[in-house]
Write a protein that holds these residues in place. Structure first.
Motif, PDB file in Angstrom:
ATOM      1  N   ARG A 158      51.626  38.910  33.190  1.00  0.00           N
ATOM      2  CA  ARG A 158      52.876  38.189  33.033  1.00  0.00           C
ATOM      3  C   ARG A 158      52.605  36.800  32.433  1.00  0.00           C
ATOM      4  NH1 ARG A 158      56.382  34.847  35.440  1.00  0.00           N
ATOM      5  NH2 ARG A 158      54.759  34.072  36.820  1.00  0.00           N
ATOM      6  N   ALA A 159      53.356  36.444  31.414  1.00  0.00           N
ATOM      7  CA  ALA A 159      53.277  35.106  30.833  1.00  0.00           C
ATOM      8  C   ALA A 159      51.857  34.724  30.411  1.00  0.00           C
ATOM      9  CB  ALA A 159      53.841  34.075  31.808  1.00  0.00           C
ATOM     10  N   LEU A 160      51.106  35.720  29.938  1.00  0.00           N
ATOM     11  CA  LEU A 160      49.745  35.436  29.479  1.00  0.00           C
ATOM     12  C   LEU A 160      49.773  34.474  28.287  1.00  0.00           C
ATOM     13  CD1 LEU A 160      47.008  36.337  30.534  1.00  0.00           C
ATOM     14  CD2 LEU A 160      46.959  38.120  28.824  1.00  0.00           C
ATOM     15  N   GLU A 161      50.890  34.480  27.572  1.00  0.00           N
ATOM     16  CA  GLU A 161      51.006  33.583  26.413  1.00  0.00           C
ATOM     17  C   GLU A 161      51.078  32.118  26.836  1.00  0.00           C
ATOM     18  OE1 GLU A 161      53.338  35.589  27.502  1.00  0.00           O
ATOM     19  OE2 GLU A 161      55.114  34.345  27.833  1.00  0.00           O
ATOM     20  N   LYS A 162      51.366  31.875  28.128  1.00  0.00           N
ATOM     21  CA  LYS A 162      51.399  30.491  28.619  1.00  0.00           C
ATOM     22  C   LYS A 162      49.994  29.920  28.858  1.00  0.00           C
ATOM     23  CE  LYS A 162      54.066  28.513  31.653  1.00  0.00           C
ATOM     24  NZ  LYS A 162      54.756  28.346  32.974  1.00  0.00           N
ATOM     25  N   ALA A 163      48.992  30.809  28.884  1.00  0.00           N
ATOM     26  CA  ALA A 163      47.623  30.336  29.139  1.00  0.00           C
ATOM     27  C   ALA A 163      47.155  29.422  28.012  1.00  0.00           C
ATOM     28  CB  ALA A 163      46.670  31.523  29.276  1.00  0.00           C
ATOM     29  N   GLN A 164      46.490  28.317  28.372  1.00  0.00           N
ATOM     30  CA  GLN A 164      45.874  27.472  27.349  1.00  0.00           C
ATOM     31  C   GLN A 164      44.494  28.003  27.003  1.00  0.00           C
ATOM     32  OE1 GLN A 164      46.992  23.869  29.912  1.00  0.00           O
ATOM     33  NE2 GLN A 164      46.828  22.978  27.883  1.00  0.00           N
ATOM     34  N   VAL A 165      43.887  28.691  27.975  1.00  0.00           N
ATOM     35  CA  VAL A 165      42.584  29.308  27.733  1.00  0.00           C
ATOM     36  C   VAL A 165      42.474  30.542  28.621  1.00  0.00           C
ATOM     37  CG1 VAL A 165      41.411  27.846  29.467  1.00  0.00           C
ATOM     38  CG2 VAL A 165      40.068  28.871  27.629  1.00  0.00           C
ATOM     39  N   ILE A 166      41.802  31.577  28.103  1.00  0.00           N
ATOM     40  CA  ILE A 166      41.560  32.793  28.884  1.00  0.00           C
ATOM     41  C   ILE A 166      40.045  33.003  28.931  1.00  0.00           C
ATOM     42  CG2 ILE A 166      41.998  35.274  29.090  1.00  0.00           C
ATOM     43  CD1 ILE A 166      44.497  34.837  27.267  1.00  0.00           C
ATOM     44  N   LEU A 167      39.482  32.877  30.124  1.00  0.00           N
ATOM     45  CA  LEU A 167      38.040  33.095  30.251  1.00  0.00           C
ATOM     46  C   LEU A 167      37.771  34.595  30.349  1.00  0.00           C
ATOM     47  CD1 LEU A 167      36.887  30.332  32.764  1.00  0.00           C
ATOM     48  CD2 LEU A 167      37.172  30.242  30.289  1.00  0.00           C
ATOM     49  N   VAL A 168      36.838  35.069  29.545  1.00  0.00           N
ATOM     50  CA  VAL A 168      36.462  36.481  29.603  1.00  0.00           C
ATOM     51  C   VAL A 168      34.970  36.585  29.887  1.00  0.00           C
ATOM     52  CG1 VAL A 168      38.302  37.324  28.084  1.00  0.00           C
ATOM     53  CG2 VAL A 168      36.152  36.587  27.076  1.00  0.00           C
ATOM     54  N   ALA A 169      34.595  37.580  30.680  1.00  0.00           N
ATOM     55  CA  ALA A 169      33.182  37.774  31.017  1.00  0.00           C
ATOM     56  C   ALA A 169      33.040  39.003  31.897  1.00  0.00           C
ATOM     57  CB  ALA A 169      32.619  36.562  31.748  1.00  0.00           C
ATOM     58  N   PRO A 170      31.823  39.569  31.940  1.00  0.00           N
ATOM     59  CA  PRO A 170      31.548  40.596  32.939  1.00  0.00           C
ATOM     60  C   PRO A 170      31.678  39.998  34.345  1.00  0.00           C
ATOM     61  CG  PRO A 170      29.845  40.593  31.242  1.00  0.00           C
ATOM     62  CD  PRO A 170      30.670  39.364  31.034  1.00  0.00           C
ATOM     63  N   SER A 171      31.793  40.862  35.323  1.00  0.00           N
ATOM     64  CA  SER A 171      31.906  40.455  36.720  1.00  0.00           C
ATOM     65  C   SER A 171      30.764  39.531  37.154  1.00  0.00           C
ATOM     66  CB  SER A 171      31.889  41.744  37.566  1.00  0.00           C
ATOM     67  OG  SER A 171      31.608  41.473  38.898  1.00  0.00           O
ATOM     68  N   ALA A 222      43.733  31.504  32.554  1.00  0.00           N
ATOM     69  CA  ALA A 222      43.671  32.857  33.106  1.00  0.00           C
ATOM     70  C   ALA A 222      42.236  33.331  32.964  1.00  0.00           C
ATOM     71  CB  ALA A 222      44.615  33.767  32.335  1.00  0.00           C
ATOM     72  N   ASN A 223      41.893  34.400  33.652  1.00  0.00           N
ATOM     73  CA  ASN A 223      40.591  35.001  33.363  1.00  0.00           C
ATOM     74  C   ASN A 223      40.688  36.505  33.447  1.00  0.00           C
ATOM     75  OD1 ASN A 223      39.306  35.994  36.011  1.00  0.00           O
ATOM     76  ND2 ASN A 223      39.932  33.896  36.544  1.00  0.00           N
ATOM     77  N   PHE A 224      39.803  37.141  32.704  1.00  0.00           N
ATOM     78  CA  PHE A 224      39.920  38.576  32.472  1.00  0.00           C
ATOM     79  C   PHE A 224      38.521  39.184  32.475  1.00  0.00           C
ATOM     80  CE2 PHE A 224      41.527  42.430  30.683  1.00  0.00           C
ATOM     81  CZ  PHE A 224      42.896  42.412  30.994  1.00  0.00           C
ATOM     82  N   PRO A 225      38.349  40.280  33.229  1.00  0.00           N
ATOM     83  CA  PRO A 225      37.009  40.868  33.305  1.00  0.00           C
ATOM     84  C   PRO A 225      36.703  41.759  32.102  1.00  0.00           C
ATOM     85  CG  PRO A 225      38.528  42.123  34.669  1.00  0.00           C
ATOM     86  CD  PRO A 225      39.331  41.002  34.066  1.00  0.00           C
ATOM     87  N   LEU A 226      35.462  41.786  31.694  1.00  0.00           N
ATOM     88  CA  LEU A 226      35.002  42.759  30.698  1.00  0.00           C
ATOM     89  C   LEU A 226      34.273  43.867  31.449  1.00  0.00           C
ATOM     90  CD1 LEU A 226      33.573  40.464  27.876  1.00  0.00           C
ATOM     91  CD2 LEU A 226      35.787  41.650  27.935  1.00  0.00           C
ATOM     92  N   VAL A 227      34.668  45.119  31.201  1.00  0.00           N
ATOM     93  CA  VAL A 227      34.045  46.236  31.920  1.00  0.00           C
ATOM     94  C   VAL A 227      33.471  47.247  30.932  1.00  0.00           C
ATOM     95  CG1 VAL A 227      35.514  45.928  33.944  1.00  0.00           C
ATOM     96  CG2 VAL A 227      36.265  47.425  32.083  1.00  0.00           C
TER      97      VAL A 227
END
Lengths: 272, 272
Positions: free
Chosen positions: B144-157, B177-182
């Motif tokens: 939800r509202a991911l477009e409001k994020a100024q930065v999205i951290l991505v990485a494996p667990s 926001a942050n988002f896992p890479l699997v």
């Protein structure tokens, strides 16, 4: 004396710049009539980088108000380079290092600041474990290892439990859980069952009914949950619960998370 | 010169004490051979409280090493009282206020420090909203509202996404926001679908395989998830993904959340 154009303020550091920002901003709060435009330049680790910053500041000084320059650079060559700029220099390290050197009878190491580095690895790991614990125990989500909590914040919804818990964990490395108080707790006038063995670790939050109603309205406009009547009921009931169980508590209406965390550390006698 | 008993260090403040701790600790990192015992006394707001602290410090000074005393008290009567103590005084406000007064041509307000108070209400509310946003968007929980994020951290667990996100929100008021890479992301060599419209907001984290394996072992000993082989595979794949999508990234193995946050602000050009 106020000016139309805001005065540039630079926070310069060979590390994160957090210390420069923190003390610099404290000092600036003493000059409320002035308007400032803040720029942070972290990780100045070479003479070339220092010279580039000096050039920018000198340009600004030549064409407008002299910038205020807060510096926490530690390495003496970087510090000396930054000191040549035409801004109003406030050297937050250099000014005090000499006093400490002579009082402690030890020369300063001159190593770049690692106040916000990993520092003591065990201490850092424990802070990160505290963040993980706080995430897992937000809003009563998990009862696992509740006995490991150093403090359990209790309050009705939207009184500031979550950010205060996160601040205690992230800044102070405190193992903090938080637990919501809901209508059924007030009906039976008791602490939520999972908290009963840990009443001495509980710390309550409250706020003002009007403030709570405003905050809840942003989330669910026009709902009974956001009504002034419901907010007043929950807060009165929560405060009665705190008093009857001897739980210390704090009104979060006009204090920041930093102030709440400092008060909680002090009142619960927590070592961080 | 090291001593057997640690030297007491006091952080004194008429507010939270965070500023005194922050700069005081930065200065102490310059004296790594010394052993210090730290005590924070926040909310010193009356002369009586100031006198009580002075008494404790004078007692310590009379019976052992002179305590180091970092003070950020702002009110002149409290400052003057604290200044009478027999510790090694480092007055972090008084020392610099004079320089600023004459350069700015304005007298300091002398109001107690509110650097960690509510300050600008809109700015404070936005920080709290950032914390809420970070909680909601931890580990890809909500799109939800991911477009409001100024930065999205991505990485494996277990590369440090969560604490870094919380720090960006709580300290800097950044919507993160942050988002896992699997594994399945690596199999199709693509960014997770929800991130594709926001690739320019993505920032990657990586670490060293051995370090990741250690961290994961604490959580699930002996699992394939914690194996050095699996950790190495995920990190190599993640780094390849970052490079192929032009996503800036950082190795979190030997840097703190504060350093990561400062680097992310700088590289993503985020204003806080």
């Amino acid at each position: 004396m106020t000016n139309d154009a805001p005065r540039p303020v630079y926070f310069l550091s060979d590390s994160t710049g957090i210390t420069a920002e923190t003390l610099g901003n404290t000092l600036l709060t003493q000059f409320p009539a002035n308007d400032f435009d803040r720029i942070t330049v972290p990780f100045i680790t070479t003479i070339e980088q220092a010279r580039a910053v000096v050039k920018v500041i000198d340009n600004l000084a030549a064409n407008g108000l002299r910038p205020v320059v807060f510096s926490t650079a530690v390495g003496s060559d970087i510090r000396q380079t930054l000191a040549t700029c035409k801004g109003i220099i406030v050297d937050l390290i250099g000014t005090h290092v000499g006093v400490l050197e002579s009082a402690l009878g030890t020369p300063a190491s001159g190593e770049p600041g690692r106040a916000h580095g990993l520092g003591n690895a065990a201490r850092y790991q424990s802070r990160m474990a505290a963040v993980e614990y706080a995430m897992e125990h937000d809003d009563g989500q998990s009862l696992r290892a509740l006995e490991k909590a150093q403090v359990i914040l209790v309050a009705p919804s939207r009184c500031g439990k979550t950010p205060t818990t996160m601040y205690l964990a992230l800044q102070h490395g405190i193992f903090a859980a938080n637990f919501p108080l809901v209508d059924e707790d007030f009906e039976r006038e008791g602490l939520p069952r999972p908290l009963r063995p840990f009443v001495s670790k509980c710390f309550g939050l409250t706020t003002n009914p009007l403030r709570l109603s405003q905050v809840r309205t942003e989330r669910r406009r026009g709902s009974p949950y956001a009504s002034l009547r419901q907010c007043g009921f929950e807060l009165r009931s929560a405060e009665r619960l705190y008093v009857s169980h001897g739980i210390p508590y704090l009104n979060s209406a006009s204090v920041s998370v930093e102030e709440m965390a400092a008060t909680i550390l002090q009142k619960m006698n927590l070592k961080h």
